[in-house]
Scaffold this motif. Sequence first.
Motif, PDB file in Angstrom:
ATOM      1  N   UNK A 422    -112.463 -18.885  22.634  1.00 61.16           N
ATOM      2  CA  UNK A 422    -112.422 -19.344  21.246  1.00 61.16           C
ATOM      3  C   UNK A 422    -113.760 -19.876  20.749  1.00 61.16           C
ATOM      4  N   UNK A 423    -114.170 -19.359  19.579  1.00 57.22           N
ATOM      5  CA  UNK A 423    -115.339 -19.878  18.870  1.00 57.22           C
ATOM      6  C   UNK A 423    -114.909 -20.860  17.787  1.00 57.22           C
ATOM      7  N   UNK A 429    -114.713 -14.780  21.026  1.00 59.92           N
ATOM      8  CA  UNK A 429    -115.706 -13.873  21.581  1.00 59.92           C
ATOM      9  C   UNK A 429    -115.076 -13.134  22.753  1.00 59.92           C
ATOM     10  N   UNK A 430    -115.149 -11.808  22.716  1.00 62.23           N
ATOM     11  CA  UNK A 430    -114.614 -11.014  23.802  1.00 62.23           C
ATOM     12  C   UNK A 430    -115.622 -10.972  24.949  1.00 62.23           C
ATOM     13  N   UNK A 431    -115.179 -11.241  26.143  1.00 63.91           N
ATOM     14  CA  UNK A 431    -116.049 -11.166  27.311  1.00 63.91           C
ATOM     15  C   UNK A 431    -116.167  -9.699  27.697  1.00 63.91           C
ATOM     16  N   UNK A 433    -119.483  -6.288  27.586  1.00 60.18           N
ATOM     17  CA  UNK A 433    -120.871  -5.965  27.251  1.00 60.18           C
ATOM     18  C   UNK A 433    -121.055  -5.859  25.748  1.00 60.18           C
ATOM     19  N   UNK A 434    -122.110  -6.466  25.225  1.00 58.70           N
ATOM     20  CA  UNK A 434    -122.329  -6.457  23.793  1.00 58.70           C
ATOM     21  C   UNK A 434    -121.576  -7.572  23.116  1.00 58.70           C
ATOM     22  N   UNK A 435    -121.821  -7.726  21.840  1.00 60.66           N
ATOM     23  CA  UNK A 435    -121.171  -8.774  21.065  1.00 60.66           C
ATOM     24  C   UNK A 435    -119.933  -8.206  20.378  1.00 60.66           C
ATOM     25  N   UNK A 436    -118.773  -8.698  20.770  1.00 58.21           N
ATOM     26  CA  UNK A 436    -117.514  -8.277  20.178  1.00 58.21           C
ATOM     27  C   UNK A 436    -116.768  -9.530  19.737  1.00 58.21           C
ATOM     28  N   UNK A 437    -116.475  -9.620  18.449  1.00 54.86           N
ATOM     29  CA  UNK A 437    -115.799 -10.782  17.888  1.00 54.86           C
ATOM     30  C   UNK A 437    -114.405 -10.379  17.421  1.00 54.86           C
ATOM     31  N   UNK A 438    -113.422 -11.150  17.809  1.00 53.37           N
ATOM     32  CA  UNK A 438    -112.026 -10.901  17.420  1.00 53.37           C
ATOM     33  C   UNK A 438    -111.578 -12.054  16.532  1.00 53.37           C
TER      34      UNK A 438
END
Length: 567
Positions: A422-423, A429-431, A433-438
Amino acid sequence: MKNLFATVAVLVLTTTTFSQDIQKRQIAPSQIDAVFSQWDTPNRPGIAVGILNDGEIVYTKGYGLANLEHRIPISPETRFHIGDLAKEFTVYALLLLEQRGQLSLNDDVRKHMPKLMSFPQSISIMQLMHHTSGLNNEEVSKVLAGWRTEDIYTREQAYTMIRNQTQSETNSGVVQRFSDAGFMVLEDLIAKVGNMTYTDFVTEEIFEPLGMTNSVFDDGHVIPKKAQGYFAGDKGFSNTTVNHTHTILSDVYTTVGDMCLWAKELRNPKVGTEKMVQKFESLSIVNGQNVKEANTALYTGAHRFWNFRGTKKLYHTEVAGGYASKLIRYPDYDLAVVIMGNDGAYNGYAGTQASALYIEDFLEPISNESEDMVFKKLSEKQLSTFVGDYWDSSNHSTRKIHIVNDTLRYFRGPGNESALLPLTKNSFSMIAPGEVIVHFDSKAVPQTMSVTVGENSFHSIAYDANASWGKNLNDFTGNYYASSLDTSYSLRIDKGKLILTHRRLDPVQLDPRIPDVFTGDRRHFDSMTFKRSPSGTILGFHLATNGIADIWFQKETTSRENGMKTK
């Protein structure tokens, strides 16, 4: 094409420009061998690799076996089936014809192909090349119509199916959707304008001038030094068979050395011109505009862009029929890597690792941005707000959110899930590779979920798998006819489940998603959206899947002649 989140493998960072003050690294053969060590075994299928550096083929080698029965090892001369990669030759042949003034990519294809005169709207050669013609993927349509892999299916039957599509809107130029039907038309176009068969044109105008003497078309005859394709199973590997009777002629078997020569042509053209290569490497045009240069963006002929640690990577991948191939090019560094395998599994990551050895000094360092993020602590009660099933109507896919050990997890399928940290109260933030925001919108009814990867966002809506509407199945039963496929399906109830049947296909179980929308448990039945009359009577359903935008199935309560009137 492929699950988005399974292909997110690197971070999206800023572009690095080439500096003449820094030279590419000199790589020893042992360093390349280490990358491909998992295939370097004497008892399983393997891989071949070729590397083109500064215009020279600096490395070719095989690992593993080309044929398990006869214990034949893979060598640089082993030929592999490259599937979709061969579409690059089709595009280049068209660019050659345009360069010679024999056609224009802006031509309406009906100008050259009378077989398509029944289409009421224009479809340009460029749209066929960019997969924006609106034509359904012929291979998928064939399956839905009841054709089996072993069936003999002619080009004329394929054209009949294409012409049947004129009964529905093709959305030419507006939507990008892979279509083998479009490339079948382009092959016939090349043959007609070039005044020879398609295979002869590519062989004489591309393969032979470039010295690609190991590249041959599969016409059913014996191909020397051919690798056998395999699939791995619980009891070991099993043979695969490539069907020679399908309608696409661009079935090429080739070697890593020949594909390095092809990559060299795209860097320093010998057959073509710089202008041709610029067109070949121009971004696809969708709805009148070039697509943005973002990860997975398509170029002419369907090779793709990826920002690999700050540098431009162009690549083309195919995994089919027991074979897996990938061509990776870095135009800014005059570097290309070709890999071909025969164990039926994706191997592209190894090619990227091998290429990184040469240009490591130019790449942005690998970082873990999640280490710099500040995460909130949410109670299990707060996390439980987001638990449930979600339906993405654009991609026709289902995702599940659940909790494991006080952590929210994004579930795609068995063995394929990621933790969500949780942000904020609603964003995670999905753990991965790369930045993935849910992000969840709990105020929406029903609740929605957005997944953002770089500049792309994908939206899903929560659904109740046990909703009452999904239990009232009698309305949906009956017979349905698709005029574009000239085939019928039946819907019946079996043990409380809605079952779709076809006389030549295995039954498909349908599971409810959102009201009047079902998804099947077999490939090509991703989304079935039922349409009702104002009084609530089922009129039919729209089928959408990968390669198919919309096929209308009319419920046979009215005559087939009047079927299209209710769309």
